[in-house]
Enzyme design. Structure first.
Site, PDB file in Angstrom:
ATOM      1  N   CYS A   2       0.810  -1.219   0.000  1.00 40.01           N
ATOM      2  CA  CYS A   2       0.000   0.000   0.000  1.00 40.01           C
ATOM      3  C   CYS A   2       0.846   1.273   0.000  1.00 40.01           C
ATOM      4  O   CYS A   2       1.956   1.297   0.517  1.00 40.01           O
ATOM      5  CB  CYS A   2      -0.872   0.025   1.242  1.00 40.01           C
ATOM      6  SG  CYS A   2      -1.789  -1.479   1.500  1.00 40.01           S
ATOM      7  N   ARG A  27       5.031   0.146  -5.978  1.00 44.57           N
ATOM      8  CA  ARG A  27       4.997  -0.655  -4.758  1.00 44.57           C
ATOM      9  C   ARG A  27       4.060  -1.859  -4.897  1.00 44.57           C
ATOM     10  O   ARG A  27       4.108  -2.770  -4.072  1.00 44.57           O
ATOM     11  CB  ARG A  27       4.529   0.209  -3.583  1.00 44.57           C
ATOM     12  CG  ARG A  27       5.509   1.297  -3.209  1.00 44.57           C
ATOM     13  CD  ARG A  27       4.867   2.304  -2.301  1.00 44.57           C
ATOM     14  NE  ARG A  27       4.583   1.779  -0.979  1.00 44.57           N
ATOM     15  CZ  ARG A  27       5.350   1.998   0.093  1.00 44.57           C
ATOM     16  NH1 ARG A  27       6.422   2.724  -0.008  1.00 44.57           N
ATOM     17  NH2 ARG A  27       5.027   1.498   1.251  1.00 44.57           N
ATOM     18  N   TRP A  76      -3.106  -2.744  -1.358  1.00 48.95           N
ATOM     19  CA  TRP A  76      -2.733  -4.117  -1.709  1.00 48.95           C
ATOM     20  C   TRP A  76      -3.410  -4.993  -0.673  1.00 48.95           C
ATOM     21  O   TRP A  76      -3.098  -4.923   0.514  1.00 48.95           O
ATOM     22  CB  TRP A  76      -1.216  -4.259  -1.651  1.00 48.95           C
ATOM     23  CG  TRP A  76      -0.705  -5.568  -2.132  1.00 48.95           C
ATOM     24  CD1 TRP A  76      -0.645  -6.018  -3.414  1.00 48.95           C
ATOM     25  CD2 TRP A  76      -0.137  -6.595  -1.323  1.00 48.95           C
ATOM     26  NE1 TRP A  76      -0.075  -7.259  -3.451  1.00 48.95           N
ATOM     27  CE2 TRP A  76       0.242  -7.638  -2.193  1.00 48.95           C
ATOM     28  CE3 TRP A  76       0.100  -6.743   0.039  1.00 48.95           C
ATOM     29  CZ2 TRP A  76       0.841  -8.805  -1.739  1.00 48.95           C
ATOM     30  CZ3 TRP A  76       0.683  -7.913   0.497  1.00 48.95           C
ATOM     31  CH2 TRP A  76       1.048  -8.929  -0.397  1.00 48.95           C
ATOM     32  N   ASN A 102      -1.689   2.279   6.155  1.00 47.22           N
ATOM     33  CA  ASN A 102      -0.812   1.152   5.784  1.00 47.22           C
ATOM     34  C   ASN A 102      -0.500   0.387   7.059  1.00 47.22           C
ATOM     35  O   ASN A 102      -0.313   0.996   8.111  1.00 47.22           O
ATOM     36  CB  ASN A 102       0.524   1.645   5.213  1.00 47.22           C
ATOM     37  CG  ASN A 102       0.374   2.155   3.801  1.00 47.22           C
ATOM     38  OD1 ASN A 102      -0.705   2.121   3.236  1.00 47.22           O
ATOM     39  ND2 ASN A 102       1.467   2.644   3.236  1.00 47.22           N
ATOM     40  N   GLY A 103      -0.380  -0.923   6.940  1.00 46.83           N
ATOM     41  CA  GLY A 103      -0.050  -1.724   8.129  1.00 46.83           C
ATOM     42  C   GLY A 103      -1.198  -2.641   8.480  1.00 46.83           C
ATOM     43  O   GLY A 103      -2.117  -2.846   7.673  1.00 46.83           O
ATOM     44  N   GLU A 485      17.487 -17.802  -7.417  1.00 45.41           N
ATOM     45  CA  GLU A 485      17.087 -16.485  -7.903  1.00 45.41           C
ATOM     46  C   GLU A 485      16.501 -16.586  -9.315  1.00 45.41           C
ATOM     47  O   GLU A 485      15.487 -15.954  -9.623  1.00 45.41           O
ATOM     48  CB  GLU A 485      18.301 -15.543  -7.865  1.00 45.41           C
ATOM     49  CG  GLU A 485      18.175 -14.243  -8.633  1.00 45.41           C
ATOM     50  CD  GLU A 485      17.141 -13.275  -8.055  1.00 45.41           C
ATOM     51  OE1 GLU A 485      16.582 -13.539  -6.980  1.00 45.41           O
ATOM     52  OE2 GLU A 485      16.887 -12.254  -8.728  1.00 45.41           O
ATOM     53  N   LYS A 489      12.730 -15.457 -10.135  1.00 47.86           N
ATOM     54  CA  LYS A 489      12.417 -14.408 -11.106  1.00 47.86           C
ATOM     55  C   LYS A 489      11.414 -14.923 -12.143  1.00 47.86           C
ATOM     56  O   LYS A 489      10.495 -14.222 -12.538  1.00 47.86           O
ATOM     57  CB  LYS A 489      13.717 -13.975 -11.767  1.00 47.86           C
ATOM     58  CG  LYS A 489      14.044 -12.566 -11.996  1.00 47.86           C
ATOM     59  CD  LYS A 489      13.907 -11.506 -10.964  1.00 47.86           C
ATOM     60  CE  LYS A 489      13.814 -11.808  -9.528  1.00 47.86           C
ATOM     61  NZ  LYS A 489      14.172 -10.868  -8.553  1.00 47.86           N
ATOM     62  N   GLU A 492       8.075 -15.047 -10.591  1.00 40.01           N
ATOM     63  CA  GLU A 492       7.513 -13.719 -10.342  1.00 40.01           C
ATOM     64  C   GLU A 492       6.974 -13.083 -11.613  1.00 40.01           C
ATOM     65  O   GLU A 492       5.847 -12.594 -11.633  1.00 40.01           O
ATOM     66  CB  GLU A 492       8.600 -12.785  -9.759  1.00 40.01           C
ATOM     67  CG  GLU A 492       8.953 -13.023  -8.329  1.00 40.01           C
ATOM     68  CD  GLU A 492      10.037 -12.057  -7.845  1.00 40.01           C
ATOM     69  OE1 GLU A 492      11.189 -12.173  -8.298  1.00 40.01           O
ATOM     70  OE2 GLU A 492       9.731 -11.181  -7.024  1.00 40.01           O
ATOM     71  N   HIS A 509      18.036 -36.347  -5.179  1.00 40.70           N
ATOM     72  CA  HIS A 509      17.173 -36.672  -4.032  1.00 40.70           C
ATOM     73  C   HIS A 509      15.713 -36.313  -4.291  1.00 40.70           C
ATOM     74  O   HIS A 509      14.950 -36.130  -3.352  1.00 40.70           O
ATOM     75  CB  HIS A 509      17.677 -35.948  -2.782  1.00 40.70           C
ATOM     76  CG  HIS A 509      19.047 -36.385  -2.365  1.00 40.70           C
ATOM     77  ND1 HIS A 509      19.312 -37.652  -1.921  1.00 40.70           N
ATOM     78  CD2 HIS A 509      20.240 -35.730  -2.380  1.00 40.70           C
ATOM     79  CE1 HIS A 509      20.608 -37.764  -1.653  1.00 40.70           C
ATOM     80  NE2 HIS A 509      21.192 -36.611  -1.931  1.00 40.70           N
ATOM     81  N   LYS A 608       5.974  -4.630  -4.039  1.00 42.10           N
ATOM     82  CA  LYS A 608       7.384  -4.268  -4.008  1.00 42.10           C
ATOM     83  C   LYS A 608       7.918  -4.236  -2.590  1.00 42.10           C
ATOM     84  O   LYS A 608       8.993  -4.720  -2.301  1.00 42.10           O
ATOM     85  CB  LYS A 608       7.545  -2.888  -4.653  1.00 42.10           C
ATOM     86  CG  LYS A 608       8.959  -2.335  -4.630  1.00 42.10           C
ATOM     87  CD  LYS A 608       9.812  -3.092  -5.600  1.00 42.10           C
ATOM     88  CE  LYS A 608      11.263  -2.702  -5.591  1.00 42.10           C
ATOM     89  NZ  LYS A 608      12.093  -3.811  -6.092  1.00 42.10           N
TER      90      LYS A 608
HETATM   91  C1  G6P Z   1       9.241  -8.467  -2.136  1.00 37.59           C
HETATM   92  C2  G6P Z   1       9.745  -8.088  -3.515  1.00 37.59           C
HETATM   93  C3  G6P Z   1      11.050  -8.831  -3.807  1.00 37.59           C
HETATM   94  C4  G6P Z   1      12.061  -8.549  -2.723  1.00 37.59           C
HETATM   95  C5  G6P Z   1      11.515  -8.871  -1.332  1.00 37.59           C
HETATM   96  C6  G6P Z   1      12.407  -8.360  -0.226  1.00 37.59           C
HETATM   97  O1  G6P Z   1       8.837  -9.785  -2.120  1.00 37.59           O
HETATM   98  O2  G6P Z   1       8.786  -8.410  -4.491  1.00 37.59           O
HETATM   99  O3  G6P Z   1      11.555  -8.397  -5.060  1.00 37.59           O
HETATM  100  O4  G6P Z   1      13.216  -9.299  -2.952  1.00 37.59           O
HETATM  101  O5  G6P Z   1      10.244  -8.244  -1.150  1.00 37.59           O
HETATM  102  O6  G6P Z   1      12.388  -6.971  -0.249  1.00 37.59           O
HETATM  103  P1  G6P Z   1      13.486  -6.033   0.387  1.00 37.59           P
HETATM  104  O7  G6P Z   1      13.000  -4.644   0.115  1.00 37.59           O
HETATM  105  O8  G6P Z   1      13.540  -6.345   1.861  1.00 37.59           O
HETATM  106  O9  G6P Z   1      14.788  -6.323  -0.279  1.00 37.59           O
END
Ligand code: G6P
Length: 613
Positions: A2, A27, A76, A102-103, A485, A489, A492, A509, A608
Site C-alpha cells: 500500500c 509498490r 494491496w 498502511n499496516g 534467484e 524471477k 515472479e 534426491h 514491491k
Molecule cells: C518483495 C519483492 C522482492 C524482494 C523482497 C524483499 O517480495 O517483491 O523483489 O526481494 O520483497 O524486499 P526487500 O525490500 O527487503 O529487499
C-alpha cells in the site's frame, strides 16, 4: 504494498495526490482511492479497483474536486479481497472522518465487536475502517485529540493520514511500524509513505518515527508523541531523488531498465570504497562503530527476504571462505518466530532493498533485544532498517521501481564482497587476497556489459522455451543461490511457468524424477571449483532426455556437446560469478514475461515493499 499520499496547501489537492499515487504504483497495488475536502465544505471521495488511470477516469465523471486538503491511497489487499468497498479512504458512520492506512491493526476484531455493540456500522472487511469508527467514537470537534485517543486502543502497525469535514484545513498523521514522511513545500505540505512520491515537489522532508503523530496545516505543522502528547522537535532532511531516475530511460519496462543499469549500479556501489594499493575497503557507514567490537564479532546472522535472501546466501559463502567468520542466513519470517541463540559477539546483518520489509524488521528487532550488534545493507536511505541498525552500508543502487528485484541484487552482492574484504582484512585475509578481490570488483561493470550484450540471444531463447510449463534451475556453491534467484524471477514475472531452484547435488534426491523431454533445466555451470560436479548433473539430465540451457564461462566449447543452448559469461573470481550468471537469468525471465504479454513491472499478486507479515 500500500501507498499513502496527502496534501494540504495552496493548490488543488487532487493534482498532487494523483501524481503521488502514480509514483507509488511501483509498490504494487490492486485498488486506489482519494478523498478531498472541498472549498464549499463538502467532501468528495472516489475509489476504484484496478489501476490509477481507472481511478482518474472515474474522477472525471464525478463532481470536480476543488479542495486544497486531501488524502489518497493505493491498496494491496490484506483484509478482504480487492473491491471498491475495501478500498481506502475509509470513513466513519457519518462520512465525516476519512482515513488511509498502511499496516495491520492486530486487535481489529475485538475493536470491531465493541464498536458494533455501540451502534457503529461497518461497510468493509478491512481493519482500517475500524480506525475511522474508533476515531469517530472519540471525536468532539478536535480531530487531533480524537486520533490520539483512538491510537491508545490500537495494537499493530500503522501509518495513517486522517481528515475530517468537521475539523477542516488539516491532516492528522501518525506512525508506528509502517513508514511515513512529511514533505515541506512553500505554503504547502505533502504526506507520503515513501519519499519517491514527493519527487518534483520538494526535497525537504521529515521522517516520522514510531509513536509520533503530526497535525499538518497549510502554513504550519506540529509533531507530538502518541504516548504522552508531548511536542517533539524534528530535524528536516534533504532527499536526493531525481525524476529521470524513476522513469524508464528508453526501455519499455522498469524491469529491463534496471537490469541494464546493473553495471552502473555496481560502479556506484564500489565508488570511493576501495583502496587498491593496500587491498583494503573503506566503508564509512561502519566506521561509526568501535572497530574492536567489530573485530570481536565471531558470528554473523544474515536476515533477509526474497531476492535479498539469496544475496545473503552468496554473502555467507564469501564471508566464510575469505573472512573466516561463521555465517548463517535466515529468512525474516522464520527467524522472528524462533528462539535464536545470540550473544554480544553475534552481529545481525539485515539485507533489504526497501528497508521496510516487515519480517526483516521484526527479526532485526528481536536480535537487537537479545544483544546482537545490528548492521544493515539497505538501498533506501532513511528507511526503517537504515534507522534501526547501529551501523550499515548503503547500496547506492538508486530507486528500484520494478516489483521484482534485479539491480538491487547486483549491488547487494557487491556490498557483501566489500564487507568480506573489510572484515577479512582485520582477520586472516592477506593484502594480496584483498587486492585480488577489489581489483576484480573494479572490472565487473565491463564484464557485466558483455553479458548484457547477449540480450538478443536470450530473447530468442525465451521464445523457444515459452512452450514449456516447468523449469528447473541448478547450481552449486556460489551459484546455488543464483539458481534459486533464476527460478524466483521466472515465477515472479512469467508466472505461467512453474520453476524451482535447486542445489545441483540435491537433484538426485527428488527433482530428477520429474525430468523428461518436456522438462528443461537451466545449469549455471561456470568454470570453477564445482564445474565437474555440474557436468555430472548435466549428464544425468541428458540421460533422461531433459533439455539443457547452460550458463558457462567463455572458452568452454565442450559444453556445447551436452547443452542444447549455451549462454557465455566472461571469467571472473569464483565468488563474484553470481553477478554475471544472474544477468542472463534475469533477462530470460523478463523476456519470457513479455512473451506472455504480462506487465513485468507489476506482476499480479506481488508487492514491491512487503510492509506486513
Ligand atoms: C518483495 C519483492 C522482492 C524482494 C523482497 C524483499 O517480495 O517483491 O523483489 O526481494 O520483497 O524486499 P526487500 O525490500 O527487503 O529487499
Amino acid at each position: 504494498m500500500c501507498g499513502i499520499a496527502g496534501y494540504v496547501g495552496k493548490n488543488k489537492a487532487n493534482e498532487f495526490l494523483l501524481n503521488a499515487l502514480k509514483k507509488l504504483e511501483y509498490r504494487g497495488y490492486d485498488s486506489a482511492g482519494m478523498t478531498v475536502l472541498n472549498e464549499d465544505g463538502s467532501l468528495s471521495c472516489v475509489r476504484s479497483v484496478g489501476k490509477i488511470n481507472e481511478l482518474e477516469e472515474k474522477m472525471k465523471k464525478e463532481k470536480e474536486m476543488t479542495g486544497f486538503v486531501g488524502i489518497a491511497h493505493t491498496r494491496w489487499a490484506t483484509h478482504g479481497c480487492p473491491s471498491e468497498k475495501n478500498t481506502h479512504p475509509h470513513h466513519d458512520c457519518k462520512k465525516n472522518i476519512f482515513i488511509v492506512h498502511n499496516g495491520i491493526i492486530e486487535n481489529y476484531k475485538s475493536l470491531k465487536k465493541s464498536l458494533e455493540k455501540s451502534g457503529h456500522q461497518m461497510e468493509s472487511e478491512t481493519d482500517t475502517e475500524i480506525l475511522a469508527h474508533l476515531i469517530e467514537s472519540h471525536f468532539d470537534g478536535n480531530l487531533q485529540q480524537a486520533v490520539f485517543d483512538c491510537l491508545r486502543h490500537v495494537d499493530g502497525a500503522y501509518a495513517i493520514a486522517v481528515v475530517s469535514k468537521s475539523d477542516p484545513g488539516k491532516i492528522i498523521v501518525a506512525k508506528k511500524g509502517s513508514p511515513l514522511v512529511i514533505g515541506i513545500g512553500d505554503g504547502e505540505y505533502f504526506v507520503a509513505s515513501d519519499a519517491s512520491a514527493l519527487v518534483g515537489y520538494t526535497d525537504r522532508v521529515i521522517y516520522l518515527d514510531d509513536n509520533e503523530m503530526g497535525v499538518i496545516e497549510k502554513d504550519k505543522y506540529k509533531i507530538s508523541s502518541t504516548t504522552n502528547n508531548n511536542q517533539i522537535h524534528k530535524e528536516h532532511c534533504k532527499i536526493d531523488l531525481d525524476v529521470s531516475e524513476i522513469q524508464k530511460g528508453g526501455h519499455d519496462y522498469f524491469l529491463l531498465k534496471e537490469i541494464f543499469e546493473g553495471p552502473e549500479v555496481v560502479q556506484n556501489s564500489i565508488r570511493g570504497r576501495i583502496i587498491s594499493e593496500k587491498g583494503l575497503v573503506k566503508l564509512g557507514g561502519l566506521e561509526v562503530l568501535d572497530q574492536k567490537r567489530l573485530r570481536d564479532i565471531n558470528r554473523i546472522i544474515i536476515i533477509a527476504c526474497g531476492t535479498a535472501n539469496y544475496a545473503g546466501m552468496i554473502g555467507e559463502y564469501m564471508l566464510e571462505e575469505y573472512a573466516g567468520i561463521p555465517v548463517e542466513v535466515e529468512i525474516g519470517s522464520e527467524f522472528r518466530y524462533r528462539k535464536p541463540v545470540i550473544d554480544s559477539k553475534t552481529a545481525i546483518l539485515a539485507i533489504s532493498q526497501s528497508g521496510e520489509t516487515a519480517d526483516t524488521i521484526a527479526s532485526l528487532q528481536e536480535a537487537k533485544r537479545k544483544g546482537a550488534l545490528s548492521l544493515g545493507i539497505v538501498n533506501t536511505v532513511g528507511s526503517t532498517i537504515a534507522r534501526e541498525t547501529e551501523a550499515g552500508i548503503y547500496n547506492h543502487a538508486g530507486p528500484e521501481i520494478s516489483v521484482a528485484s534485479t539491480k538491487a541484487l547486483m549491488s547487494q552482492i557487491v556490498v557483501l564482497a566489500l564487507l568480506t574484504v573489510y572484515l577479512g582484512r582485520t582477520r586472516e585475509m592477506s593484502m594480496i587476497t584483498g587486492k585480488r578481490i577489489t581489483d576484480e570488483l573494479k572490472k565487473l561493470p565491463k564484464l557485466m556489459e558483455q553479458v548484457l550484450d547477449t540480450k538478443e540471444d536470450i530473447k530468442k531463447l525465451a521464445k523457444k522455451y515459452s512452450k514449456y510449463n516447468n523449469f528447473l534451475y541448478l547450481g552449486r556453491k556460489y551459484n546455488y543461490p543464483v539458481a534459486n534467484e533464476g527460478a524466483l524471477k521466472l515465477k515472479e514475472v512469467a508466472y505461467k511457468i512453474h520453476a524451482e531452484g535447486y542445489a545441483g547435488g540435491e537433484m538426485k534426491h527428488g527433482p530428477i524424477a520429474m525430468i523428461d523431454e518436456d522438462f528443461p533445466c537451466f545449469f549455471i555451470a561456470s568454470t570453477d571449483s564445482v564445474y565437474d560436479k555440474m557436468w555430472s548433473n548435466m549428464e544425468e539430465v541428458k540421460a533422461r532426455k531433459g533439455k539443457i540451457i547452460a550458463v558457462a564461462t567463455e572458452g568452454n566449447e565442450d559444453i556445447k556437446e551436452i547443452a542444447d543452448d549455451v549462454i557465455y559469461i566472461p571469467k571472473t573470481l569464483e565468488m563474484l560469478t553470481p553477478i554475471l550468471t544472474a544477468i542472463p537469468l534475469h533477462l530470460f525471465a523478463a523476456y519470457m514475461g513479455i512473451e506472455f504479454g504480462f506487465d513485468i513491472d507489476k506482476p499480479r499478486n506481488l508487492a514491491k515493499s512487503v510492509t506486513v507479515e
